[in-house]
Design a protein around this motif. Structure first.
Motif, PDB file in Angstrom:
ATOM      1  N   LEU A  65       1.071  -1.422   0.136  1.00 43.42           N
ATOM      2  CA  LEU A  65       0.099  -0.138   0.162  1.00 43.42           C
ATOM      3  C   LEU A  65       0.996   1.544  -0.006  1.00 43.42           C
ATOM      4  N   VAL A  66       2.113   1.068   0.905  1.00 42.50           N
ATOM      5  CA  VAL A  66       2.378   2.860   1.174  1.00 42.50           C
ATOM      6  C   VAL A  66       3.627   2.768  -0.584  1.00 42.50           C
ATOM      7  N   ILE A  67       3.798   1.381  -1.013  1.00 41.67           N
ATOM      8  CA  ILE A  67       4.381   2.066  -2.075  1.00 41.67           C
ATOM      9  C   ILE A  67       3.844   2.440  -3.289  1.00 41.67           C
ATOM     10  N   GLN A  71       4.707   9.286  -3.621  1.00 43.25           N
ATOM     11  CA  GLN A  71       4.485   9.671  -5.010  1.00 43.25           C
ATOM     12  C   GLN A  71       6.128   9.706  -5.542  1.00 43.25           C
ATOM     13  N   SER A  72       7.023  10.046  -4.743  1.00 38.61           N
ATOM     14  CA  SER A  72       8.995   9.946  -4.591  1.00 38.61           C
ATOM     15  C   SER A  72       9.776   9.322  -4.336  1.00 38.61           C
ATOM     16  N   ARG A  73       8.961   7.994  -3.076  1.00 40.72           N
ATOM     17  CA  ARG A  73       9.722   7.878  -2.370  1.00 40.72           C
ATOM     18  C   ARG A  73      10.038   6.295  -2.553  1.00 40.72           C
ATOM     19  N   LYS A  74       8.870   5.182  -3.728  1.00 32.05           N
ATOM     20  CA  LYS A  74       8.654   3.938  -3.932  1.00 32.05           C
ATOM     21  C   LYS A  74       9.837   3.502  -4.250  1.00 32.05           C
ATOM     22  N   LYS A  75      10.752   3.552  -4.377  1.00 30.80           N
ATOM     23  CA  LYS A  75      11.896   2.957  -4.958  1.00 30.80           C
ATOM     24  C   LYS A  75      12.950   2.391  -2.896  1.00 30.80           C
ATOM     25  N   TYR A 136       5.527  -9.757  -4.996  1.00 34.05           N
ATOM     26  CA  TYR A 136       4.036  -8.770  -4.781  1.00 34.05           C
ATOM     27  C   TYR A 136       4.392  -7.419  -4.541  1.00 34.05           C
ATOM     28  N   VAL A 137       5.416  -7.251  -4.079  1.00 35.67           N
ATOM     29  CA  VAL A 137       5.712  -5.291  -3.558  1.00 35.67           C
ATOM     30  C   VAL A 137       6.451  -5.273  -4.507  1.00 35.67           C
ATOM     31  N   ILE A 138       7.417  -5.866  -5.883  1.00 36.71           N
ATOM     32  CA  ILE A 138       8.122  -5.409  -6.926  1.00 36.71           C
ATOM     33  C   ILE A 138       7.064  -4.879  -7.943  1.00 36.71           C
ATOM     34  N   ASP A 139       5.744  -6.446  -8.163  1.00 39.26           N
ATOM     35  CA  ASP A 139       5.185  -6.016  -9.157  1.00 39.26           C
ATOM     36  C   ASP A 139       3.977  -4.429  -8.865  1.00 39.26           C
ATOM     37  N   ILE A 140       4.360  -4.735  -7.376  1.00 37.72           N
ATOM     38  CA  ILE A 140       3.344  -3.256  -6.938  1.00 37.72           C
ATOM     39  C   ILE A 140       4.003  -2.218  -7.936  1.00 37.72           C
TER      40      ILE A 140
END
Length: 480
Positions: A65-67, A71-75, A136-140
């Protein structure tokens, strides 16, 4: 809880009846029930590790959810999530390996050290459910899927009991939509699922477990046995690990189909491969494709210079070996497979054999048969490192194969005639049905058109499972 246990024999029908006959009108209730049943299934082994499973599940659900919302800190959040997963995995699975290896290295340099070793059990299936969360988180992050806001649905995806402890390694893009939509009971799919489970139990209980008896005897006494016996031990282990793991996958896929889910195929008759590249497209498919999509391609894949190709090939196979366990033998196994694979990659022939072998024919050509036997021989050679307890043991084992007398009669050769016949019958049935998803998918032919003969065949398999079945043994991949 083991698939091949009395507990599961009662667990499955109870869960099935409640799922379809009590909760059939509510997908929400079905998902809650499946999740609860999955925790019970997992906790039957050791209830304390259910809390670790819950923690791992919540971390990835939260970071998904956070990823998505960042907006700017996805990585940053992506790597934080991956780091959390790897910390949990490394602590339980690899801490003792690194501590012991560091101790040996420092001792060899003259330092007296006594590394602290943890006396804890390895949580069953931790490598599998950790990889579920990472993908899961990589696909998001990549935008391939959007996170679910329903924690129960996500937890059911990670913890679904047929795949929880030994895969296949599912993708959220494949399984989560099935969890979120209504399921309608299909008699045809349920019957097909039961057939696949029956075949899986046959491979596991009848073939793999009986191979295990003699494999254990041979590897425990390898220093005193003749070359013929050691070679038989390597061959038996090749069939043990295949029938054990693909048998588990067949049971898992068939069991999931009983509840209206289609899982990813994990094995496609790998011992019918004509080269190592084809073998790896057919062996543990869910793990192979996971490493391809989330490690190999991001590293550059086969693009770039020859050095990049060689580097990526060795990375992918060595990491795959290390995924299997905290022992240098698994790394050596991965290294060997990289050596096998690299010439095909450099010549551009790694995708030469992508079609079905002997398609439209009953028998392979002499060339195809030779290619299959050569590929199988290479895999047996590598499996010896996989099975051995140390590199030194594997090297001595191989040395004795190539240096001891071949005139001595073999010992511990199995249920003298019966075990080789069981292996041969398994291979024949899978060969004749190699175009299908599993060996019993469509019982056809003049003989099986009649219901009496079909059910007689099923009864024979069931009888063999009960009569020839060895003592209850864990699935090999539980330790991974």
């Amino acid at each position: 809880m083991l698939f091949n246990s009395i507990e599961f024999l009662f667990f499955l029908p109870v869960v099935f009846l409640i799922y379809w006959f009590v909760l059939k009108n509510s997908v929400k209730a079905q998902n809650i029930f499946i999740l609860a049943a999955s925790y019970l299934f997992y906790g039957w082994w050791d209830w304390r590790f259910v809390f670790l499973l819950m923690l791992s599940t919540f971390i990835d659900y939260y970071f998904g959810l956070v990823i998505h919302n960042s907006q700017s800190r996805k990585k940053f959040f992506l790597w934080l999530s991956i780091f959390n997963n790897l910390i949990i995995l490394c602590f339980f699975k690899y801490y003792n390996f690194f501590a012991d290896s560091a101790g040996v290295l420092l001792s060899s340099m003259g330092f007296k050290v006594h590394p602290y070793i943890l006396d804890i059990a390895l949580p069953v299936g931790i490598s599998f459910y950790t990889f579920h969360g990472i993908s899961y988180v990589i696909d998001i992050y990549r935008g391939n899927t959007i996170p679910t806001k329903n924690f129960v649905n996500y937890a059911a995806f990670v913890c679904f009991f047929p795949l929880l402890v030994a895969g296949p390694i599912e993708r959220a893009t494949h399984l989560l939509p099935q969890i979120e939509t209504n399921r309608i009971f299909s008699y045809e799919k349920a019957v097909d699922g039961l057939r696949q489970m029956l075949w899986g139990f046959f491979k596991k209980v009848v073939v793999a477990d009986n191979c295990a008896i003699y494999v254990n005897q041979i590897f425990d006494n390898y220093e005193t046995l003749p070359a013929t016996t050691l070679l038989i031990g390597g061959i038996y282990f090749a069939f043990q690990i295949y029938c054990d793991f693909s048998g588990y996958s067949d049971i898992a896929l068939g069991c999931a189909r009983l509840f209206g889910f289609e899982l990813l195929r994990n094995f496609a008759y790998p011992y019918f491969s004509r080269d190592i590249a084809e073998f790896w497209r057919r062996w543990h498919i869910s793990l192979t494709t996971w490493f391809r999509d989330y490690l190999y391609i991001p590293l550059g894949g086969s693009r770039g210079s020859v050095f990049i190709v060689i580097r990526n090939t060795f990375i992918i196979f060595i990491v795959s070996g290390f995924w299997h366990g905290a022992n240098w033998t698994f790394i050596a196994w991965g290294f060997l497979n990289a050596l096998y694979f690299l010439p095909l990659m450099l010549r551009g022939s790694n995708r030469k054999n992508v079609d079905l072998i002997a398609k439209g024919r009953t028998l392979p050509t002499l060339r195809e048969l030779t290619q299959m036997l050569a590929t199988f021989a290479l895999s047996v050679f590598a499996w010896i490192f996989f099975r051995a307890s140390s590199i030194a043991e594997a090297l001595i084992y191989l040395k004795r194969i190539f240096t001891t007398s071949w005139l001595s009669a073999p010992k511990y050769t199995g249920i003298e005639i019966l075990l080789p016949l069981l292996i041969a019958s398994m291979l024949v049935i899978e060969w004749l049905n190699r175009e299908k998803q599993h060996a019993l998918q469509d019982i056809s032919g003049p003989l099986f058109k009649h219901k009496f003969f079909r059910w007689s065949y099923y009864c024979i398999l069931a009888w063999l499972i009960i009569w020839v079945g060895a003592q209850q043994q864990n699935f090999i991949y539980f330790q991974f």
